[in-house]
Design a protein around this motif. Structure first.
Motif, mmCIF file in Angstrom:
data_model
loop_
_atom_site.group_PDB
_atom_site.id
_atom_site.type_symbol
_atom_site.label_atom_id
_atom_site.label_comp_id
_atom_site.label_asym_id
_atom_site.label_seq_id
_atom_site.Cartn_x
_atom_site.Cartn_y
_atom_site.Cartn_z
ATOM 1 N N PHE A 36 85.746 92.086 94.623
ATOM 2 C CA PHE A 36 86.188 90.827 95.248
ATOM 3 C C PHE A 36 86.838 91.079 96.610
ATOM 4 C CE2 PHE A 36 86.725 87.708 91.435
ATOM 5 C CZ PHE A 36 85.342 87.680 91.313
ATOM 6 N N ASN A 37 86.244 91.974 97.403
ATOM 7 C CA ASN A 37 86.754 92.310 98.736
ATOM 8 C C ASN A 37 88.149 92.941 98.701
ATOM 9 O OD1 ASN A 37 84.474 91.331 100.182
ATOM 10 N ND2 ASN A 37 85.231 89.238 99.917
ATOM 11 N N SER A 38 88.544 93.453 97.537
ATOM 12 C CA SER A 38 89.819 94.165 97.406
ATOM 13 C C SER A 38 89.544 95.652 97.212
ATOM 14 C CB SER A 38 90.615 93.640 96.200
ATOM 15 O OG SER A 38 90.961 92.289 96.365
ATOM 16 N N THR A 39 90.375 96.491 97.810
ATOM 17 C CA THR A 39 90.286 97.929 97.591
ATOM 18 C C THR A 39 91.219 98.293 96.439
ATOM 19 O OG1 THR A 39 89.774 98.402 99.895
ATOM 20 C CG2 THR A 39 90.663 100.210 98.603
ATOM 21 N N GLN A 59 99.773 106.246 81.337
ATOM 22 C CA GLN A 59 99.027 105.006 81.264
ATOM 23 C C GLN A 59 98.481 104.672 82.639
ATOM 24 O OE1 GLN A 59 101.023 101.640 79.499
ATOM 25 N NE2 GLN A 59 99.519 100.173 80.286
ATOM 26 N N GLY A 60 97.191 104.337 82.691
ATOM 27 C CA GLY A 60 96.568 103.974 83.944
ATOM 28 C C GLY A 60 96.779 102.506 84.269
ATOM 29 N N PHE A 61 97.149 102.225 85.514
ATOM 30 C CA PHE A 61 97.289 100.857 86.014
ATOM 31 C C PHE A 61 96.376 100.696 87.219
ATOM 32 C CE2 PHE A 61 101.337 101.677 83.906
ATOM 33 C CZ PHE A 61 101.558 100.508 83.193
ATOM 34 N N MET A 62 95.630 99.599 87.268
ATOM 35 C CA MET A 62 94.802 99.327 88.423
ATOM 36 C C MET A 62 95.615 98.569 89.458
ATOM 37 S SD MET A 62 91.985 99.852 89.895
ATOM 38 C CE MET A 62 91.463 100.801 88.470
ATOM 39 N N ARG A 63 95.576 99.053 90.699
ATOM 40 C CA ARG A 63 96.366 98.457 91.767
ATOM 41 C C ARG A 63 95.497 98.263 93.013
ATOM 42 N NH1 ARG A 63 99.329 97.507 88.193
ATOM 43 N NH2 ARG A 63 101.500 98.181 87.880
ATOM 44 N N SER A 64 95.841 97.244 93.781
ATOM 45 C CA SER A 64 95.268 97.169 95.112
ATOM 46 C C SER A 64 95.816 98.346 95.906
ATOM 47 C CB SER A 64 95.630 95.836 95.778
ATOM 48 O OG SER A 64 97.044 95.690 95.881
ATOM 49 N N TYR A 65 95.002 98.876 96.812
ATOM 50 C CA TYR A 65 95.383 100.112 97.491
ATOM 51 C C TYR A 65 96.615 99.927 98.363
ATOM 52 C CZ TYR A 65 95.460 104.028 100.669
ATOM 53 O OH TYR A 65 95.871 105.113 101.395
ATOM 54 N N SER A 66 97.526 100.899 98.272
ATOM 55 C CA SER A 66 98.710 100.946 99.124
ATOM 56 C C SER A 66 99.033 102.413 99.380
ATOM 57 C CB SER A 66 99.905 100.267 98.427
ATOM 58 O OG SER A 66 101.110 100.548 99.082
ATOM 59 N N ARG A 67 99.422 102.737 100.606
ATOM 60 C CA ARG A 67 99.728 104.130 100.937
ATOM 61 C C ARG A 67 100.880 104.690 100.102
ATOM 62 N NH1 ARG A 67 97.568 106.255 105.594
ATOM 63 N NH2 ARG A 67 96.394 104.816 106.919
ATOM 64 N N ASN A 68 101.816 103.827 99.701
ATOM 65 C CA ASN A 68 102.991 104.306 98.962
ATOM 66 C C ASN A 68 102.968 103.918 97.492
ATOM 67 O OD1 ASN A 68 103.404 101.601 99.197
ATOM 68 N ND2 ASN A 68 105.351 101.726 100.302
ATOM 69 N N ILE A 74 95.778 94.116 90.074
ATOM 70 C CA ILE A 74 94.576 93.346 90.368
ATOM 71 C C ILE A 74 94.281 92.324 89.275
ATOM 72 C CG2 ILE A 74 92.926 94.904 89.277
ATOM 73 C CD1 ILE A 74 92.508 93.140 92.678
ATOM 74 N N TRP A 75 94.694 92.621 88.033
ATOM 75 C CA TRP A 75 94.450 91.661 86.953
ATOM 76 C C TRP A 75 95.237 90.383 87.174
ATOM 77 C CZ3 TRP A 75 90.466 91.873 83.906
ATOM 78 C CH2 TRP A 75 89.883 93.103 83.617
ATOM 79 N N LYS A 76 96.440 90.506 87.676
ATOM 80 C CA LYS A 76 97.240 89.314 87.943
ATOM 81 C C LYS A 76 96.607 88.467 89.043
ATOM 82 C CE LYS A 76 101.683 91.181 86.421
ATOM 83 N NZ LYS A 76 103.072 91.544 86.805
ATOM 84 N N LEU A 77 95.979 89.147 90.016
ATOM 85 C CA LEU A 77 95.333 88.419 91.094
ATOM 86 C C LEU A 77 94.082 87.676 90.614
ATOM 87 C CD1 LEU A 77 95.534 91.079 93.959
ATOM 88 C CD2 LEU A 77 96.942 89.032 93.698
ATOM 89 N N LEU A 78 93.394 88.236 89.616
ATOM 90 C CA LEU A 78 92.095 87.696 89.233
ATOM 91 C C LEU A 78 92.114 86.931 87.913
ATOM 92 C CD1 LEU A 78 89.808 90.728 90.154
ATOM 93 C CD2 LEU A 78 90.327 88.710 91.511
ATOM 94 N N ASP A 79 93.257 86.887 87.243
ATOM 95 C CA ASP A 79 93.327 86.269 85.923
ATOM 96 C C ASP A 79 92.722 84.872 85.881
ATOM 97 O OD1 ASP A 79 94.054 87.698 83.761
ATOM 98 O OD2 ASP A 79 96.190 87.290 83.891
ATOM 99 N N THR A 80 93.011 84.072 86.858
ATOM 100 C CA THR A 80 92.549 82.685 86.824
ATOM 101 C C THR A 80 91.234 82.489 87.558
ATOM 102 O OG1 THR A 80 93.850 82.186 88.809
ATOM 103 C CG2 THR A 80 94.909 81.825 86.681
ATOM 104 N N GLY A 81 90.780 83.512 88.316
ATOM 105 C CA GLY A 81 89.595 83.326 89.131
ATOM 106 C C GLY A 81 88.329 83.957 88.589
ATOM 107 N N ALA A 82 88.459 85.021 87.785
ATOM 108 C CA ALA A 82 87.291 85.759 87.337
ATOM 109 C C ALA A 82 86.722 85.178 86.045
ATOM 110 C CB ALA A 82 87.651 87.233 87.127
ATOM 111 N N THR A 83 85.405 85.168 85.929
ATOM 112 C CA THR A 83 84.745 84.767 84.694
ATOM 113 C C THR A 83 84.814 85.909 83.688
ATOM 114 O OG1 THR A 83 82.598 85.615 85.384
ATOM 115 C CG2 THR A 83 83.157 83.349 86.048
#
Length: 281
Positions: A36-39, A59-68, A74-83
């Motif tokens: 979804f155009n997110s890194t 435990q692995g967590f998926m995150r949008s990319y950040s240097r620090n 990303i799940w919180k960002l897509l919870d309401t938008g993804a099918t």
């Protein structure tokens, strides 16, 4: 330990996004993905034995990319938008990224890798879902026995669904962790699902008798008990007291010791310093 098939796969990845691939490597060798155009990339939070500070899993967590390492979930960002279909696609990308970023670090491969199954996926998981992940691991030459698939909190009327998904993953050789809302539910899940790990939110420890029962029964069944979201020395001391009363080893995870980040190589080599770091602050 190195994994030749994984190294060959990594050697074929580009050092920047390409139209024909959803994965690439940064200059530090960390794998990133695009959705979804997110890194996206992986952050890991250790599960520790509080007495020594030693790491037993991450435990692995998926995150949008950040240097620090402070990217957004990303799940919180897509919870309401993804099918549902898009959620399954994202789940598979997350697992691949986590596996690559975990096993590319030789110092981490002795730990267990906990990967969450998002609540939205329970109803969407088909009979081949666990097999698909197993095949990816086989192609990359990665061991599946170190991976613990972590199932989400459920409502009582969803017990059949949890058992269906648990059986799916177990038949494909994965170990299972289940999240419990409290100690009482943890006791129920021990009987219903027979998991390898129970995870309990430490903020919900209000029934000490039930918590002692859970510690005792989990110990008898050789089931690991992980208390998550440990964020204060007060809670830590409470856990130590309960563990001593039940004569059981506890495992813990939380911001008292660790923020999720890409690597814990230095921390893993200095467990005593980590054990006391949170207590001195």
């Amino acid at each position: 330990m190195t994994f030749p098939a994984l190294q060959q796969y990594l050697s074929r990845l580009h050092d920047k996004p390409q139209a024909d691939s959803s994965l690439w490597l940064d200059p530090q060798g960390r794998a990133h993905g695009r959705y979804f155009n997110s890194t996206l990339t992986s952050a890991f939070q250790p599960i520790r034995t509080p007495e020594s500070g030693g790491i037993v899993g991450v435990q692995g967590f998926m995150r949008s990319y950040s240097r620090n390492d402070t990217g957004l979930s990303i799940w919180k960002l897509l919870d309401t938008g993804a099918t549902d279909e898009q959620s399954i696609e994202l789940d598979r990308l997350c697992r691949l990224l986590h596996a690559v970023n975990f096993y590319r670090q030789p110092e981490m491969v002795d730990y267990d890798l906990y990967l969450s199954v998002h609540a939205r996926l329970l109803a969407a998981v088909d009979s081949n879902h666990g097999m698909s992940f197993r095949r990816i691991l086989d192609v990359l030459g990665l061991p599946h026995k170190k991976i613990v698939l972590q199932l989400p909190l459920i409502q009582p009327d969803q017990a059949w669904l949890l058992n269906y998904v648990a059986d799916n993953y177990r038949r494909n050789g994965f170990r299972l962790a289940v999240n419990a809302a409290n100690a009482r539910q943890g006791l129920d899940l021990l009987a219903q699902v027979q998991p390898d790990v129970i995870k309990v939110d430490v903020r919900e420890i209000t029934d000490e008798a039930a918590t002692l029962d859970l510690l005792s029964v989990a110990g008898e069944k050789n089931v690991k008990l992980v208390f998550k979201r440990v964020e204060s020395t007060l809670i830590y001391e409470k856990l130590r007291t309960l563990g001593a009363q039940a004569h059981q080893t506890i495992l813990a995870q939380g911001y008292l010791w660790d923020q999720p980040k890409a690597s814990f190589a230095q921390d893993a080599s200095e467990p005593e310093a980590i054990a006391t770091a949170g207590l001195e602050s």
